[in-house]
Scaffold this motif. Structure first.
Motif: not given
Length: 854
Positions: A155-163, A205-208, A304-310
């Protein structure tokens, strides 16, 4: 289930009987969670809950930690369609389970949902999703719980959850003024508190990416050193939070003044060398919170970098050592600072000199965090570093943000070793509301704003003077050192002067500039004392202060530093009246320094002439002022400006010599804040006390009082007052004050008792011992009464009642409120002051009046 309460109490008593440590507190939290699980399991079976249902620990309880008085958050997880199969029985079992939990002393926060409802709620509410991410099975089918965990992860979208979590953190930090250094911080919710650590785990956790610090370190998001520091500081915060719960006997996450000393003593901390035990505790807390703040920022950027591949963000080379990566300064490699320590301060030189840079990358923050060992004595004495530090001070912009960032990353304290000693140091003077380091940076920020045209509307006179000042960096140096000597024993102004003198010598300042910054630090309190406590109409006062200052350049610098300093103590300390006093002091002293010493007779004649012109502009008849002025002495004209002279004459010319009833006139204060109130009535012994009694009862604070007795026996008094209600429109109060005060002055009989109000928690925890000094003035014509005490409702009225009781007359009052402390200077006269016995009685009664109620 009395067994639960008893076993919980035994656990808490056993913990309290030993010296609390981070290891013991962790064991206690796990033991409380385990005992709670046992109790929940027993109650679950007693309630005949269906076999297909799951009991799931969520939130903090789901993490396996349970603080002594925290809620027990649980989810009753039902399989989809369970309501249809067991509608009545299920409802009855759930209600029986929840009520039995409360009966047993378990303060649960419960929710009952099917798997489908969990998914729906999680998608609609990120708070619900967050709680369910931290879940742990207590009872029920493992397959159902595994399906629940998988559904939550899906259910979780890592990017949206981070934001969402980033925005929540910003909102929470704003609520606590974006600082971990509040005097009563919330060890869970404040910046640098436990919640910042929770956010990191939630996002990971949300991003695994893991749910422990060790797992994050294995994935390269943390270094082993950072992982150790996170665990250590998390344990320290948990220990403090646990002790707060135990001391309060309830859920209490704020380090309130009432509990700080008790928590400190339980940790074995004791007062030493004039430093309170609570100060040692708060220093320990602030250092932990500061480390958490730094590591939180580093890890959030990494996540943020890991989730968004920044990592693919385009970069621009700033020089051979640094890159501009999306507006963040990025080091070219992780070991830059250890190889080239001079690059540390170069980071902040770039920050203030390159347009568009808005912060430091996670890689840079981490490199700074890991390079603290190279910031040693040799690094501090390196000529290149000294030159770079001056470059930051002299930059045309960015000092405020740069120095805050340097403090957050510990670079400032490592470079200015004396500054390191005051990081997180509390100030128990009921005046400052910030720690010493935060106050210093606030003063620096205030000075910087004087030089920014966009802020000219805030303090126009300061901006005008700042525009003419030749070297702003000297003011910034003085700001950095003005309170740096606090907490070291002795006069902090003298200690700071010694340290800034050494700084000036080591950094190659010219002798002239060195003398200026040293004088500013040594005398940074002097102008405020002169303006607020001494008679500015006395030429000798102005001449003496001018001799101390020595030059217009020094006077301007001291004025700007004084305004910035007072504004940086707290949001309630500065007011327009203090601004007027300081500006008057500046103008009078500047005139003296310019070769035009104050000539009282000439000055008074000029004021009279200006007042006559103002009367003429208001269409007053010629000689309107004459009846009143003939009854007044020179001191009256010396203490009022031309506008006040004209106002008094215009309001009273018909009444002079024909006074039948009290005359009260009020107007919005010319200083732009509060009311100016004129009282003209027959002089009686308790007049000042009755006036103070009215203002006390009506909720006004007296900022200034000018008291005069005319030659025909009338009292002519002028008060500057301010409503205690910040939302008051003072103009609307003019008719009310005129009517009610005049009525109050016609009353006779005993003076009413002062109003009593509860004192604040801060005042109770840090009482300021009252002081009373009574001495003859320099001309031996009156007495100077100085009062220092904790401020409270009705205090000045209580003092006035004592003076009235002994027939002591008030000649002049200088009222100064410094945060929650008063520093008043009264010029008084009366036959009782000639008797040593009566003097002693007056001083004793004044001390009793100033003492806090028990």
């Amino acid at each position: 289930m009395s067994n639960y309460r008893e076993s919980k109490q035994r656990l808490l008593q056993a913990f309290a009987a030993q010296t609390p440590t981070t290891r013991r507190v962790q064991a206690l939290l796990r033991a409380l969670a385990a005992r709670t699980e046992e109790a929940l399991s027993a109650l679950w079976h007693e309630a005949n809950m269906p076999a297909e249902a799951c009991l799931v620990a969520v939130g903090g309880f789901g993490r396996g930690d349970l603080f002594p008085h925290s809620d027990v958050d649980v989810l009753v997880l039902l399989p989809d369609g369970a309501e249809a199969h067991l509608p009545g029985a299920l409802r009855s079992s759930v209600e029986r389970f929840v009520s039995s939990c409360w009966d047993a002393g378990l303060e649960i926060g419960s929710s009952v949902r099917t798997l489908g409802e969990c998914v729906s709620e999680a998608q609609n509410d990120v708070t619900v999703l967050t709680a369910m991410l931290e879940s742990r099975l207590i009872l029920g089918p493992r397959t159902s719980f595994n399906a629940f965990e998988a559904a939550m992860q899906t259910s979780v979208d890592p990017s949206a959850f981070f934001r969402a979590k980033s925005l929540e953190a910003q909102q929470r930090h704003t609520k606590f003024e974006d600082t971990p250094y509040a005097l009563e911080p919330n060890c869970k919710e404040s910046p640098g508190g436990l919640r910042d650590l929770h956010v990191l785990i939630w996002v990971a956790r949300a991003a695994g990416l893991g749910h422990t610090w060790a797992q994050l370190a294995q994935r390269g998001l943390l270094t082993p050193l950072e992982s150790r520091h996170l665990r250590r500081n998390e344990a320290a915060l948990k220990l403090i939070r646990c002790l707060l719960h135990l001391q309060a006997g309830r859920r209490e996450d704020r380090l309130v003044f009432d509990l700080q000393t008790a928590v400190a003593h339980q940790l074995g901390l004791q007062a030493q060398g004039g430093v309170r035990a609570s100060e040692f505790l708060m220093r320990r807390y602030y250092w932990a919170a500061k480390a958490v703040t730094q590591l939180h920022q580093i890890l959030m950027l990494n996540l943020q970098e890991r989730i968004a591949k920044a990592s693919t963000t385009p970069s621009l080379a700033l020089n051979a050592r640094f890159l501009d990566r999306g507006g963040l300064i990025d080091v070219v490699d992780d070991t830059l600072y250890e190889r080239e320590p001079q690059a540390i301060l170069e980071t902040f030189v770039l920050y203030v000199s390159v347009q568009g840079l808005k912060g430091l990358s996670a890689r840079t923050l981490r490199a700074l965090y890991n390079a603290r060992s190279v910031m040693d004595a040799a690094w501090r004495s390196d000529p290149t570093n000294r030159a770079q530090f001056l470059t930051i001070l002299r930059a045309p912009q960015g000092q405020t943000h740069a120095f805050r960032l340097m403090n957050q990353t510990s670079v400032l304290g490592r470079y200015l070793w004396a500054f390191r000693r005051i990081v997180g140091q509390m100030q128990h003077d009921l005046f400052h509301v910030y720690t010493v380091d935060q106050h210093i940076l606030m003063v620096l920020r205030n000075l910087r704003r004087f030089f920014i045209p966009e802020h000219a509307h805030e303090y126009p006179f300061c901006t005008l003077l700042a525009a003419q000042f030749d070297d702003p960096s000297l003011l910034f140096i003085a700001a950095l050192f003005h309170d740096i000597g606090k907490g070291q024993g002795g006069d902090h102004s003298l200690i700071g002067a010694q340290k800034v003198r050494r700084f000036a010598r080591e950094h190659g300042l010219t002798p002239t500039d060195s003398r200026l910054v040293e004088l500013l630090v040594r005398k940074h309190l002097r102008m405020s004392q002169v303006a607020q406590k001494e008679d500015l109409s006395d030429p000798d006062v102005i001449a003496g202060f001018a001799n101390e200052v020595g030059s217009p350049r020094t006077l301007t610098a001291l004025y700007l530093l004084t305004v910035a300093d007072i504004r940086g103590t707290g949001p309630k300390v500065w007011n327009a009246w203090k601004g007027k006093l300081l500006e008057d002091c500046y103008r009078l002293t500047l005139r003296h320094l310019g070769g035009a010493p104050l000539n009282r007779e000439a000055e008074i004649e000029a004021r009279k002439q200006e007042a006559r012109q103002l009367l003429a502009l208001r269409s007053a008849l010629p000689e309107t002022e004459a009846p009143l002025w003939r009854t007044l002495q020179l001191s009256y004209f010396a203490r009022h400006d031309a506008a006040e002279l004209a106002w008094h004459a215009r309001e009273l010319w018909r009444t002079v010599g024909q006074l039948q009833a009290p005359v009260v006139r009020a107007r919005p204060s010319p200083i732009g804040e509060g009311l100016q109130v004129l009282v003209y009535t027959r002089d009686v012994a308790d007049l000042f006390a009755r006036i103070c009694g009215y203002f006390d009862g009506a909720g006004f604070n007296i900022l200034d009082a000018k008291i005069h007795t005319t030659q025909d026996g009338a009292a002519l008094d002028t008060f500057q007052v301010l409503s205690s209600d910040p939302d008051t429109l003072h103009r609307d109060l003019v008719p009310l004050v005129e009517q009610r005060l005049a009525q109050a002055l016609t009353q006779s009989g005993p003076l009413p008792e002062p109003r009593r109000a509860r004192v604040s928690r801060r005042v109770r925890s840090f009482p300021f011992p009252p002081r009373v000094t009574l001495r003859p003035d320099e001309r031996a014509q009156a007495w100077v009464l100085t009062l220092s005490a904790t401020d409270r409702v009705g205090l000045l009225y209580a003092v006035a009642r004592v003076l009235a009781r002994h027939g002591v007359n008030l000649v002049l009052a200088r009222i100064s409120t410094l945060g929650e402390r008063i520093e008043d200077t009264l010029l008084v006269s009366g036959s009782a002051l000639q008797s040593p016995r009566l003097q002693l009685a007056i001083e004793t009664e004044l001390l009793d009046a100033l003492a806090l109620p028990t």
